[in-house]
Design an enzyme around this catalytic site. Sequence first.
Site, short mmCIF file in Angstrom:
data_model
loop_
_atom_site.label_atom_id
_atom_site.label_comp_id
_atom_site.label_asym_id
_atom_site.label_seq_id
_atom_site.Cartn_x
_atom_site.Cartn_y
_atom_site.Cartn_z
N CYS A 155 0.85 -1.18 0.00
CA CYS A 155 0.00 0.00 0.00
C CYS A 155 0.88 1.23 0.00
CB CYS A 155 -0.85 0.04 1.27
SG CYS A 155 -1.61 -1.52 1.68
N ARG A 192 0.62 2.10 -5.89
CA ARG A 192 0.87 1.06 -4.89
C ARG A 192 -0.41 0.32 -4.49
NH1 ARG A 192 5.96 2.15 -2.90
NH2 ARG A 192 5.67 0.72 -1.18
N TRP A 199 -3.92 -1.81 -1.14
CA TRP A 199 -4.04 -2.96 -2.05
C TRP A 199 -4.18 -4.16 -1.12
CZ3 TRP A 199 -1.28 -7.51 -3.26
CH2 TRP A 199 -1.61 -8.11 -4.48
N ASN A 216 2.09 -0.09 5.66
CA ASN A 216 2.40 -0.76 4.40
C ASN A 216 3.29 -1.96 4.74
OD1 ASN A 216 3.21 -1.48 1.76
ND2 ASN A 216 4.95 -0.09 1.89
N GLY A 217 2.88 -3.15 4.30
CA GLY A 217 3.68 -4.34 4.58
C GLY A 217 2.79 -5.48 5.02
N GLU A 269 5.00 -10.41 -23.55
CA GLU A 269 4.78 -9.05 -23.05
C GLU A 269 3.56 -8.42 -23.72
OE1 GLU A 269 5.63 -7.48 -20.56
OE2 GLU A 269 5.29 -5.37 -21.04
N LYS A 284 0.31 -7.15 -21.63
CA LYS A 284 -0.25 -5.80 -21.70
C LYS A 284 -1.76 -5.86 -21.93
CE LYS A 284 2.13 -3.94 -20.21
NZ LYS A 284 3.35 -4.30 -19.64
N GLU A 323 -3.64 -7.23 -18.84
CA GLU A 323 -3.62 -6.31 -17.70
C GLU A 323 -4.66 -5.22 -17.82
OE1 GLU A 323 0.82 -5.70 -15.90
OE2 GLU A 323 0.56 -5.08 -17.96
N HIS A 346 1.46 -28.08 -30.62
CA HIS A 346 1.50 -29.08 -29.54
C HIS A 346 0.39 -28.86 -28.51
CE1 HIS A 346 5.17 -30.70 -31.13
NE2 HIS A 346 5.72 -29.50 -31.15
N LYS A 373 1.18 -1.32 -9.04
CA LYS A 373 2.41 -1.15 -9.80
C LYS A 373 3.61 -1.71 -9.06
CE LYS A 373 4.75 1.74 -12.93
NZ LYS A 373 4.57 0.72 -13.97
#
Length: 614
Positions: free
Chosen positions: A2, A27, A77, A103-104, A487, A491, A494, A510, A609
Amino acid sequence: MCGIVGYVGDRKVAEVLTKGLSSLEYRGYDSSGVALLADGQTKVYKAEGKLQNLKDLLATKEDEIKTANVGIGHIRWATHGVPNETNAHPHTSNSGKLAIVHNGIIENFKELREELEKRGSIFKSQTDTEVIAHLIAQEYKKINNLQEAVRVATAQLEGAYALCIIHQDVPNTIIATRRNAPLLIGLGEGENFAASDVPAIIEYTKKAVYLDDNQLAVLTPNSVKIFDKDNNPVAVKPEMLPWEPIALSKMGYKHFMLKEINEQPDVMRNFLSGKLYSADEPIKLEEVKLDKAKLKDLNRIQVVACGTSLHAAMVGKYVIEELCEIPVDVEASSEYIYRKTVTDEHTLVIGVSQSGETADTLTAVKQSKARGSHILIITNRPDSAMAREADSLVPVNAGIEVSVAATKSYVAQLMAFYALAIHLAEIKESADKEYLKEIKNELLLLPQKIELLLTKTDKIQKCSRMYSSSKNFIFIARGINYATALEGALKLKEISYINATGYPAGELKHGPIAMLDETLPVLSIMMTGKVYEKILSNAQESKARNARMIALTDSTDEKLDDLFDFVLNVPHVHEMVSPIMAIVPLQLLAYYIAEFLGKDVDQPRNLAKSVTVE
Ligand code: G6P
């Protein structure tokens, strides 16, 4: 995981806090809250959902909070407990006098909670954080000294924390402390700040102190005092923050993501400046502290990273193996840290991270450091925790990246890998000089070519509209662009929530080929070079199964129009540097599809992020 912020001073406290939180939204952004000391009381305001909900709430409370001169704020978050108002921070003690933001993750929160409940704490939320509020409150009751209570309480915590704490019986004061989570103290005139990251305070001050693990700071409007874990005073040594507030503006673009995609040519030039001016000169990478003898002593390279940085690392593996004759393994940090890896003083370990704070990568780097490996860090944040572990630090200098989906930092990381591979090859003399010259020349030309691509996005926009209703998407590529396929798919997933997957084109037959039908778009990344013909054959296999066919290519072969429904052309580049060119239209494709679907481009659901939890 956070963002937290704290302020003591004469400004409108709620405004400073919410502005700070809005720059920390990278965050997390699933709920938010503030606690203020106003009229001698601790007042807490929280809201579920986006930060705007908290701002709207505070706008209705102006009278209640106008006398506040101390406050702390949080943007969340969720890890423990769903994102709702109760679980949102700040959390308070039984009396409501003490409030904290965190935060943590506290790993021993269950044991602590049971103990605290036995001793009379009444819990309101499902969070791990609430135990810290009760623990400090119980210690405070015993010793009647907030600073000491925080010190004693945090010594009992296992896990990671950055904390800001206020108490209505201790006016004009914030206590801030950290372990394994970032926290800096901003120093002002008659005011002081605490925050998880620079953007939250840069508008007000460029002078700051980064707290070390287990340090504790006491902030009042006119003083900042710092103490170590045994309560010994520590000298306050401010540094100047090199950040400009302008970097946080969208500069007229609709979204940060579009702005950041468009910044890429400058980011590349910026990276090369001071390192490479002419293909005839060796590349200068003084940040890398590996000489010929040390390189001879290395028998392998391991690269650890997550998400987009992991894809940059995959390109890096290809380039280093091509030029340097050293075997390279690339692994998701979260996998690397829970198995027995063969890592020792003969291993070069490269950690790649935009934020330099990603918990899994940070742990992987610390583990390898303990085994004696040389640690090379490629990051956009030379001031981060990961950077502090580095023996060689390669900053990518992409500037602040606000959009959660990484774009310019990816391209900057790719530049760093090219520079590193060329540099190592030049020291080891492991590659043909003319070949290296060709690649250096291409790197110098690339920014201009990408600029050209960015001026002509009509076809990408049209393609995005055509395929925006697809439920699934497949990206195929081979060789150095396999990572580009991953990638490109990431994108799209996301920001548009379309189920997109990248495959090595040769693997399609396959298994994945079973999914193909006339509803499924298959985007073939066909950059000219070694594997161009091979991937063309793989594309034919998709055509034969009636898939919807899109090509991304730097070839000018007109026959491609017969095979593909849509051809996205890009300027021609050398195959070795083609991942930098090929990713740009894929970033734009994802952007325009998400925008067309009306998604929240810069803040997609469920993501953050900077992921500071394992
Ligand atoms: C998060 C972000 C991704 C990023 C990944 C690794 O998941 O949403 O965009 O690639 O973390 O972050 P790092 O800062 O270590 O590159």
